[in-house]
Motif scaffolding. Sequence first.
Motif, short mmCIF file in Angstrom:
data_model
loop_
_atom_site.label_atom_id
_atom_site.label_comp_id
_atom_site.label_asym_id
_atom_site.label_seq_id
_atom_site.Cartn_x
_atom_site.Cartn_y
_atom_site.Cartn_z
N PHE A 159 45.09 31.10 36.00
CA PHE A 159 45.33 32.20 35.06
C PHE A 159 46.81 32.54 34.99
O PHE A 159 47.61 32.12 35.82
N LYS A 160 47.16 33.32 33.96
CA LYS A 160 48.55 33.70 33.75
C LYS A 160 48.95 34.91 34.58
O LYS A 160 50.10 35.02 35.01
N THR A 161 48.03 35.85 34.78
CA THR A 161 48.38 37.09 35.48
C THR A 161 47.43 37.36 36.64
O THR A 161 46.30 36.85 36.68
N VAL A 162 47.89 38.20 37.55
CA VAL A 162 47.07 38.58 38.69
C VAL A 162 45.83 39.33 38.22
O VAL A 162 44.72 39.08 38.71
N ASP A 163 45.99 40.25 37.27
CA ASP A 163 44.84 41.02 36.79
C ASP A 163 43.77 40.12 36.20
O ASP A 163 42.57 40.30 36.45
N GLU A 164 44.18 39.13 35.40
CA GLU A 164 43.22 38.20 34.81
C GLU A 164 42.50 37.39 35.88
O GLU A 164 41.27 37.22 35.85
N VAL A 169 52.15 37.78 44.68
CA VAL A 169 51.45 37.95 45.96
C VAL A 169 51.42 39.43 46.33
O VAL A 169 50.39 39.96 46.77
N GLN A 170 52.54 40.10 46.15
CA GLN A 170 52.60 41.54 46.45
C GLN A 170 51.64 42.32 45.56
O GLN A 170 50.95 43.22 46.04
N GLN A 171 51.57 41.95 44.29
CA GLN A 171 50.65 42.62 43.37
C GLN A 171 49.20 42.37 43.77
O GLN A 171 48.36 43.27 43.74
N MET A 172 48.91 41.13 44.16
CA MET A 172 47.55 40.80 44.60
C MET A 172 47.15 41.61 45.81
O MET A 172 46.03 42.13 45.89
N MET A 173 48.05 41.75 46.77
CA MET A 173 47.73 42.49 48.00
C MET A 173 47.36 43.94 47.70
O MET A 173 46.56 44.54 48.41
N LYS A 174 47.95 44.52 46.66
CA LYS A 174 47.71 45.92 46.31
C LYS A 174 46.52 46.10 45.37
O LYS A 174 46.09 47.23 45.13
N HIS A 175 46.01 45.01 44.83
CA HIS A 175 44.99 45.11 43.78
C HIS A 175 43.70 45.74 44.33
O HIS A 175 43.18 45.33 45.36
N PRO A 176 43.17 46.75 43.63
CA PRO A 176 41.98 47.44 44.15
C PRO A 176 40.73 46.58 44.22
O PRO A 176 39.80 46.91 44.96
N ASP A 177 40.69 45.47 43.48
CA ASP A 177 39.50 44.60 43.51
C ASP A 177 39.61 43.48 44.53
O ASP A 177 38.70 42.65 44.63
N ILE A 178 40.69 43.44 45.29
CA ILE A 178 40.79 42.53 46.43
C ILE A 178 40.27 43.27 47.65
O ILE A 178 40.81 44.29 48.06
N ALA A 179 39.19 42.75 48.23
CA ALA A 179 38.51 43.46 49.32
C ALA A 179 39.07 43.12 50.69
O ALA A 179 38.89 43.89 51.64
N MET A 180 39.73 41.98 50.81
CA MET A 180 40.17 41.50 52.12
C MET A 180 41.32 40.54 51.91
O MET A 180 41.43 39.90 50.86
#
Length: 471
Positions: free
Chosen positions: A36-41, A205-216
């Motif tokens: 994907f192009k973005t972390v959110d996607e 990577v920093q954005q992914m770590m903060k994403h509310p839908d990342i559980a672990m």
Amino acid sequence: MASLEKQIRKILAEELQSGAASTTTVAATNGDHGVFKTVDEAVAAAKAAQEKFVDCSIDTREKVIDAIKEGFRPHIQKIAEDILAETGMGTVEAKVAKLNNALYNTPGPEILQPEAETGDGGLVMYEYAPFGVIGAVGPSTNPAETVIANAIMMLAGGNTLFFGAHPGAKNITKWTIQKLNEFVENATGLTNLVVTLDEPSIESVQQMMKHPDIAMLAVTGGPGVVHQAMISGKKTIGAGAGNPPAMVDATANIDLAAHNIIDSASFDNDILCTAEKEVVVEASVKDELVRKMQAEGGYLVTDPAAIQKLVDMTITDKGTPDRKYVGKDATYIMDAAGISYTGKPKEILLEAKADHPLVTTEMLMPILPVVTCPDFDSVLKTAVIVEGGNHHTASIHSENLPHINQAAHRMNTSIFVVNGPTYSGTGVGHTGASALTIATPTGEGTTTAKSFTRRRRLNSPEGFSLRSWRD
């Protein structure tokens, strides 16, 4: 702690708002076989996939794992060659061995057997349940191997996976994820079980770590990225640095020790975090050990000026190994340092004090310093110091059982190897599950599918027991 909690809550609130604002965009794209192009996607796709996958049968999970194993089987040589071509680190032969280990020596759903207790008070059952979407960060040293092993472990537990590729290995990582999704979709119809970005970056990577839908989070890397993960507020498995010492006492089988140390330290040009990074040896057997390590393919550098040249060339001003030489052949490094040699040595040997920079730095290249100590007590004390408190990996070569026992206890490492190559602790060519993510900072050690699940308890007071009924 209060300010950290406040900061985490602020980050989560901001991410929730941004996620809500981009719902239409996220829903409109399906990616390119997980890319994907973005972390959110990417996270949205993995979350949607997990909501389907969590309801699938264990049989479906097994089909997913089988599809991965069978799909990659004809591509192992190509992947190994592509990793070397892109990263410039290690050897094709070692990467083939590591890929086979990741694919065929990583336990799947079979390791997640439930536990049960029964008695007059009913039935208690424990089962291993998924976390959800796991965010992983992998190294350039084991890019495809880590994707494959992590995918098998995490998918076996019913999770899906966002994989943050190292920019230095983005092409092979992306290809591996695309093929993995292709194999799984052909076998089961499921899509986007593993996702990544077309262009990875530190910011993503920093954005992914903060994403509310990342559980672990499951993070392999240096102290900085592991620390970021650990303060994220999420459950974190952190695989950090190591500086494994190989201890050799006076009772050791020196022929075997020399063979194992050189074989293991030179494996993939020493880029494994488990690989022997220094030898700590009792004085009475040092000369014999060095002589036999030379016979096994080591090249002894004795000129102090040449040793200093190695230090200046391979260690940066920040005290880290220079990436230009990480994972390179021993001959490449010696050529660059102007050190003459004969034949084709696979490991550079030198004698040094315990505080020498080539001893205290995790070099990730085939440079192996030898530290001499007067007796075993000094060997063990020195090994503990140079390991640096990483609690990662250590080994001993000895025929003295009390020495072995004392060293295993005192080193307190996630992996401890006795009279063998330390790569055996990763499962390569030896008994034991594959170990591509070795969680030392967070304490899980060599991870399996169990590491990526929650242990849930069910109580049924009216449940039955085959052993008894009621009065």
